[in-house]
Design a protein around this motif. Sequence first.
Motif, PDB file in Angstrom:
ATOM      1  N   THR A  59       0.853  -1.192   0.000  1.00 45.66           N
ATOM      2  CA  THR A  59       0.000   0.000   0.000  1.00 45.66           C
ATOM      3  C   THR A  59       0.885   1.238   0.000  1.00 45.66           C
ATOM      4  O   THR A  59       2.081   1.163   0.240  1.00 45.66           O
ATOM      5  CB  THR A  59      -0.916   0.029   1.241  1.00 45.66           C
ATOM      6  N   ARG A  60       0.263   2.364  -0.256  1.00 44.18           N
ATOM      7  CA  ARG A  60       0.960   3.647  -0.246  1.00 44.18           C
ATOM      8  C   ARG A  60       0.454   4.453   0.938  1.00 44.18           C
ATOM      9  O   ARG A  60      -0.653   4.239   1.419  1.00 44.18           O
ATOM     10  CB  ARG A  60       0.666   4.411  -1.530  1.00 44.18           C
ATOM     11  N   THR A  61       1.227   5.435   1.337  1.00 39.18           N
ATOM     12  CA  THR A  61       0.785   6.311   2.425  1.00 39.18           C
ATOM     13  C   THR A  61      -0.512   7.004   2.039  1.00 39.18           C
ATOM     14  O   THR A  61      -1.417   7.149   2.859  1.00 39.18           O
ATOM     15  CB  THR A  61       1.881   7.339   2.757  1.00 39.18           C
ATOM     16  N   SER A  62      -0.650   7.382   0.774  1.00 37.29           N
ATOM     17  CA  SER A  62      -1.885   8.050   0.336  1.00 37.29           C
ATOM     18  C   SER A  62      -3.096   7.117   0.476  1.00 37.29           C
ATOM     19  O   SER A  62      -4.197   7.578   0.764  1.00 37.29           O
ATOM     20  CB  SER A  62      -1.760   8.537  -1.104  1.00 37.29           C
ATOM     21  N   ASP A  63      -2.900   5.812   0.299  1.00 35.62           N
ATOM     22  CA  ASP A  63      -3.998   4.849   0.479  1.00 35.62           C
ATOM     23  C   ASP A  63      -4.478   4.863   1.925  1.00 35.62           C
ATOM     24  O   ASP A  63      -5.678   4.886   2.196  1.00 35.62           O
ATOM     25  CB  ASP A  63      -3.556   3.422   0.126  1.00 35.62           C
ATOM     26  N   VAL A  64      -3.518   4.849   2.840  1.00 36.01           N
ATOM     27  CA  VAL A  64      -3.849   4.813   4.265  1.00 36.01           C
ATOM     28  C   VAL A  64      -4.512   6.117   4.694  1.00 36.01           C
ATOM     29  O   VAL A  64      -5.526   6.111   5.399  1.00 36.01           O
ATOM     30  CB  VAL A  64      -2.592   4.512   5.110  1.00 36.01           C
ATOM     31  N   VAL A  65      -3.963   7.241   4.252  1.00 37.48           N
ATOM     32  CA  VAL A  65      -4.549   8.545   4.614  1.00 37.48           C
ATOM     33  C   VAL A  65      -5.973   8.648   4.073  1.00 37.48           C
ATOM     34  O   VAL A  65      -6.882   9.085   4.781  1.00 37.48           O
ATOM     35  CB  VAL A  65      -3.656   9.704   4.108  1.00 37.48           C
ATOM     36  N   LYS A  66      -6.182   8.212   2.857  1.00 34.95           N
ATOM     37  CA  LYS A  66      -7.519   8.274   2.275  1.00 34.95           C
ATOM     38  C   LYS A  66      -8.485   7.368   3.035  1.00 34.95           C
ATOM     39  O   LYS A  66      -9.627   7.748   3.307  1.00 34.95           O
ATOM     40  CB  LYS A  66      -7.473   7.894   0.801  1.00 34.95           C
ATOM     41  N   LEU A  67      -8.028   6.163   3.395  1.00 35.99           N
ATOM     42  CA  LEU A  67      -8.877   5.258   4.170  1.00 35.99           C
ATOM     43  C   LEU A  67      -9.245   5.876   5.517  1.00 35.99           C
ATOM     44  O   LEU A  67     -10.403   5.819   5.939  1.00 35.99           O
ATOM     45  CB  LEU A  67      -8.181   3.913   4.378  1.00 35.99           C
ATOM     46  N   ILE A  68      -8.289   6.511   6.164  1.00 39.18           N
ATOM     47  CA  ILE A  68      -8.552   7.151   7.461  1.00 39.18           C
ATOM     48  C   ILE A  68      -9.538   8.303   7.300  1.00 39.18           C
ATOM     49  O   ILE A  68     -10.467   8.460   8.102  1.00 39.18           O
ATOM     50  CB  ILE A  68      -7.233   7.621   8.111  1.00 39.18           C
ATOM     51  N   ILE A  69      -9.369   9.116   6.256  1.00 39.36           N
ATOM     52  CA  ILE A  69     -10.289  10.235   6.022  1.00 39.36           C
ATOM     53  C   ILE A  69     -11.698   9.717   5.770  1.00 39.36           C
ATOM     54  O   ILE A  69     -12.669  10.216   6.341  1.00 39.36           O
ATOM     55  CB  ILE A  69      -9.803  11.106   4.850  1.00 39.36           C
ATOM     56  N   LEU A  70     -11.826   8.704   4.913  1.00 40.91           N
ATOM     57  CA  LEU A  70     -13.147   8.132   4.645  1.00 40.91           C
ATOM     58  C   LEU A  70     -13.749   7.526   5.909  1.00 40.91           C
ATOM     59  O   LEU A  70     -14.946   7.641   6.154  1.00 40.91           O
ATOM     60  CB  LEU A  70     -13.059   7.081   3.538  1.00 40.91           C
ATOM     61  N   ASP A  71     -12.899   6.904   6.712  1.00 44.09           N
ATOM     62  CA  ASP A  71     -13.355   6.307   7.970  1.00 44.09           C
ATOM     63  C   ASP A  71     -13.905   7.380   8.914  1.00 44.09           C
ATOM     64  O   ASP A  71     -14.990   7.238   9.469  1.00 44.09           O
ATOM     65  CB  ASP A  71     -12.197   5.557   8.617  1.00 44.09           C
ATOM     66  N   ALA A 113     -13.560   6.383  14.656  1.00 42.99           N
ATOM     67  CA  ALA A 113     -12.369   6.499  13.816  1.00 42.99           C
ATOM     68  C   ALA A 113     -11.200   5.689  14.351  1.00 42.99           C
ATOM     69  O   ALA A 113     -10.969   5.601  15.552  1.00 42.99           O
ATOM     70  CB  ALA A 113     -11.969   7.966  13.705  1.00 42.99           C
ATOM     71  N   LEU A 114     -10.477   5.102  13.420  1.00 45.89           N
ATOM     72  CA  LEU A 114      -9.238   4.359  13.663  1.00 45.89           C
ATOM     73  C   LEU A 114      -9.423   3.064  14.440  1.00 45.89           C
ATOM     74  O   LEU A 114      -8.452   2.486  14.906  1.00 45.89           O
ATOM     75  CB  LEU A 114      -8.203   5.238  14.361  1.00 45.89           C
ATOM     76  N   VAL A 115     -10.628   2.603  14.577  1.00 44.44           N
ATOM     77  CA  VAL A 115     -10.866   1.337  15.260  1.00 44.44           C
ATOM     78  C   VAL A 115     -11.261   0.300  14.218  1.00 44.44           C
ATOM     79  O   VAL A 115     -12.200   0.500  13.457  1.00 44.44           O
ATOM     80  CB  VAL A 115     -11.976   1.477  16.333  1.00 44.44           C
ATOM     81  N   HIS A 116     -10.521  -0.781  14.171  1.00 51.94           N
ATOM     82  CA  HIS A 116     -10.801  -1.896  13.255  1.00 51.94           C
ATOM     83  C   HIS A 116     -10.851  -1.439  11.795  1.00 51.94           C
ATOM     84  O   HIS A 116     -11.766  -1.782  11.062  1.00 51.94           O
ATOM     85  CB  HIS A 116     -12.099  -2.606  13.626  1.00 51.94           C
ATOM     86  N   LEU A 117      -9.842  -0.680  11.373  1.00 51.51           N
ATOM     87  CA  LEU A 117      -9.809  -0.214   9.984  1.00 51.51           C
ATOM     88  C   LEU A 117      -9.748  -1.378   9.001  1.00 51.51           C
ATOM     89  O   LEU A 117     -10.383  -1.334   7.946  1.00 51.51           O
ATOM     90  CB  LEU A 117      -8.614   0.705   9.754  1.00 51.51           C
ATOM     91  N   GLU A 118      -9.005  -2.411   9.338  1.00 44.56           N
ATOM     92  CA  GLU A 118      -8.910  -3.558   8.429  1.00 44.56           C
ATOM     93  C   GLU A 118     -10.270  -4.209   8.243  1.00 44.56           C
ATOM     94  O   GLU A 118     -10.673  -4.538   7.130  1.00 44.56           O
ATOM     95  CB  GLU A 118      -7.911  -4.582   8.965  1.00 44.56           C
ATOM     96  N   ARG A 119     -11.011  -4.362   9.321  1.00 40.12           N
ATOM     97  CA  ARG A 119     -12.354  -4.952   9.235  1.00 40.12           C
ATOM     98  C   ARG A 119     -13.268  -4.071   8.388  1.00 40.12           C
ATOM     99  O   ARG A 119     -14.036  -4.555   7.561  1.00 40.12           O
ATOM    100  CB  ARG A 119     -12.946  -5.127  10.634  1.00 40.12           C
TER     101      ARG A 119
END
Length: 139
Positions: A42-54, A61-67
């Motif tokens: 993955t890229r840092t931008s992928d993680v940041v985008k996932l966190i923003i969408l979350d 927020a930030l709980v069980h992101l993989e799930r």
Amino acid sequence: MDVRIRAIDESSYLNIISTIFKDLDLPQLMDRLVPMDPQCQTRTSDVVKLIILDILSGRQALVHLERWAHEIDLPKRIRPGLQPSWFNDDAIGRHLDRLYDANIHAVLSALSGSDLSERRHPPSGLPRRYDGQDRLRRL
């Protein structure tokens, strides 16, 4: 009158946020500023985008992101080819460390100072509305 909202379909507004993110070229800019580890899938931008969408989804927020990544359409919302299992806590932590090491303040400054103010056209894929002056404009 008592109005109660049972649920809001998050797919529509998360798709709009994802489209805006892509149209502003934020992932490409972030990927240029934060070096990618060749061992990461993955890229840092992928993680940041996932966190923003979350965060914007209203979840805790930030709980069980993989799930949560298993529940959303990753290829559509982030980028094709991603697997939800790649967003485990360790991978997310490594990307956040990499973002910090790349000087998070400089990255945020570059993102906020990119050509956002010079954009003449609203992002594509957004609904349009008649503005009352013989013009269609995007919402």
